[in-house]
Structures are given as C-alpha cells and as structure tokens.
Design a protein around this motif. Structure first.
Motif: not given
Ligand code: M6R
Length: 363
Positions: A47-48, A74, A94, A176
């Motif tokens: 997620d990051r 991101i 994540r 992604r």
C-alpha cells in the motif's frame, strides 16, 4: 587512480554516463526496451513505500517520491534515518521499506533497517557496496553499480541511485497495471536517454565553471526548484556547503514568499533549476520576485527556457532539452559541477572536506 583528473570528484562526475548506462542496462533494457530484471519486488503487494536514508542518499529518495507517486500511484514516505529510527513509526506487512546507502554502512540507516526487520512486509536496500552490513541484513539488496566512489561528496552514487529508483518506479507502475503499451514505451525511452543527456550536461562544464568563479565570492547561496527539482535544489545546497564551505540552502520555489524572500539582496545569488516543463511559468514568476528585490539569479534551464524566462537574470547555464519526469537526473550534473568548480576556485580540499567522513559509521 584519478585517471588524469585533478580530483576523484571530477573523475567520478565524468564517469556518470558510463555507470548510468550500466545501471540502466541492468535494470531496464532489452531489445524491446522492456524491463529485463525481475528484481524480486512485487509492488502490487504493498500500500505504501517507506524510504529511509541519510544525506545525499535521502535526497535521492526524495526525488524518487515524485516518480513513485506520479507514475506508479503508490504513496511514499521519506525520512532521514536518524529521525526515523527513534520515532517508532508504525509498519505492517503492506509496507515496503527501502533503504538507500552508497556505503551500506551508515549507522543510522542500518539501525533504521533493523527496526523494520520483522515489522515491514519487505526490507529492500539499494547500495553500492554489496558486501556491506545493510545489504547483508536486507531481504533483498539491489546494486547501484556505480563502482568505487572515493570523493567524500557523493556524485555518481547519487545519479545511479536515481537511475535505479526511476527503474523501480516504472516496474511498480507496470505491476500495478498503470502503464499502457505506449506510456510504458515512452517512459522507458526517456529513461534510456538519460546517459546521453548526462554526456551533454557534462559538455557545458565551461559555462558552469565561469559561474562558479563568480559564486566563489559570495557567502550565501539559495537553490530553488519545483517538483522533482525541489529535492535537487536541496542536493545542490548540500553539495555546495559540503565542499566549498559556502552557506547554502535549498527551497521549493513556491516556498520563497513564505520566508526566505526576506533574505534576498545582491549578496545572495539564487540558483534556479528549471527545465522548460509544465511548472516553468510558475518558477519564472518566482524568479521575477527575486529580481524585483535586487536578487541575482543563476538560471539553469534549456534553450527555450532561457529564451522565454531569462530576461534580466545574472547568469545562465544552458542544459540540453529534456522531456519527461527524469530530467532531475541530468540536472544533477550542473549542481555537482557548480560545487566542484567553486571549491576548486576557493582552494578547499575537494575530495576530503574538513570534518567529514565518507562513511558515517557512528551515530
Ligand atoms: O553511504 P551513505 O549513502 O549511507 O551515506 C549517506 C551520507 O552520509 C552521504 O550521502 C553524505 O551526505 C555525502 N557526503 C553527501 O555528498
């Protein structure tokens, strides 16, 4: 061996087209211009990204934040290791953590890495020394392939860090699902053009040297930039103070009127890094604010930028025309050379500046 150069720093600046071409070849290209290397990072799992480093390496992270966020969508958090390690930031699986270090031995960066081990989804390092502690203790170590860097001021390691991070940002965008065929090809091509742009940027050394002869007479210098050129302004200031001992600061152009403009007078030259890009007009109006207060501008731009925005500036440095998000890599060259020639002009110890060590292995 300085290979005929007066200093390691100048040798290492000159090596950049070759080492960058190597690094980019390793990370990005085959005949079709697609990523060859399966780096082992799956960016779709995270997620990051949290990036941690010190000094110039942290500024490479800061530049790449613009790429990862704009191209790969991101979120990226950047921090300097000495702050990160004691803040106890929350992490989870994540979160991808990325540690950037030329030496791979920087104490704060290593401590930050150890904090993340077992808490983050993955611990990846980007290093020059693959036999280093940081490389050894990461889940995955990626080389920047810059070759040995002897000068205390980081030059080729910085641009190679940028090249690797730029390649990873493209890989992330691809994984992604954010790049169509045409977009992918265009960005990959732009990245492959970087070594050639760096060669062209090296060729303008005489212009940079002439400006440096002037800068050497001042005690304070301001660097301004926008977007990915903002962290580069920070790097320009770091490089100048590190080897020429001139006080320098970097600011985002848009921050000027929130404080630093109070400093402007004819005694503090302002170096403005501004390719003729989407942000150009905004930066030119910041330059005009400086000039209206008697400030002296060193404008670093391409031919079109100098023509459209160069009226009234004190000094110009003409860069080649560079399209796309990776312009920051070639713009690193004139700021390295500005620091280098200014230091040579002042007669400071370029490769071994006072009070500094190449690798900071104590806290
Ligand atoms: O070896 P590292 O990349 O971890 O070193 C980090 C900093 O100490 C280093 O980049 C330093 O800021 C340089 N002297 C800057 O030119």
């Amino acid at each position: 061996d300085k290979a005929g150069h007066r200093h390691f720093m100048s040798k290492e600046i000159a090596e950049q087209p070759d080492v960058l071409a190597n690094a980019l070849k390793y990370y990005t290209t085959d005949r079709e211009g697609r990523h060859l290397l399966e780096t082992g990072v799956d960016f779709s799992q995270f997620d990051r990204i949290v990036m941690v480093a010190c000094g110039t390496a942290s500024l490479a992270c800061f530049v790449s934040k613009y790429w990862f966020e704009q191209i790969a969508r991101i979120p990226v958090e950047i921090d300097i290791a000495s702050e990160f390690r004691y803040r106890e930031p929350p992490l989870n699986d994540r979160t991808l953590t990325l540690f950037v270090s030329q030496s791979g031995e920087t104490a704060d960066t290593l401590a930050a890495l150890r904090y993340c081990t077992g808490q983050a989804g993955k611990v990846v390092s980007i290093v020059n020394a693959m036999e280093s502690s940081i490389a050894r203790e990461s889940d995955l170590a990626l080389p920047i392939l810059a070759g040995p860097e002897i000068g205390v001021a980081s030059t080729k390691a910085f641009t190679c860090q940028l090249a690797v991070l730029a390649s990873l940002s493209l890989q992330a965008a691809r994984q992604r699902g954010l790049l169509d065929e045409a977009g992918d090809r265009e960005l990959t091509d732009q990245l492959r053009r970087v070594p050639g742009q760096v060669t062209e940027a090296l060729a303008i050394a005489p212009q940079v040297q002439a400006v440096s002869a002037q800068l050497a007479r001042y005690e304070d210098v301001l660097f301004l930039g926008r977007g990915a050129l903002y962290p580069l302004a920070l790097e320009g200031a770091l490089k100048l103070k590190e080897i020429s001992y001139i006080h320098a600061e970097g600011y985002a152009s848009g921050e000027l009127k929130h404080g630093p403009i109070a400093l402007i007078d004819e005694e503090m030259p302002v170096v403005v890094l501004t390719p003729h890009d989407a942000m150009f007009d905004k930066t030119v109006s910041n330059m005009q604010e400086v000039m209206a207060r008697g400030g002296k501008i060193v404008m670093v731009s391409d031919a079109r930028g100098l023509k459209d925005g160069g009226d009234g500036v004190w000094q110009m440095i003409e860069m080649p025309k560079i399209d796309g998000p990776f312009a920051a890599i070639a713009y690193a060259v004139p700021i390295q050379q500005l620091a280098y020639f200014t230091a040579v002009e002042k007669g400071t110890d370029v490769d071994q500046p006072r009070n500094l060590a190449k690798s900071v292995t104590v806290e």
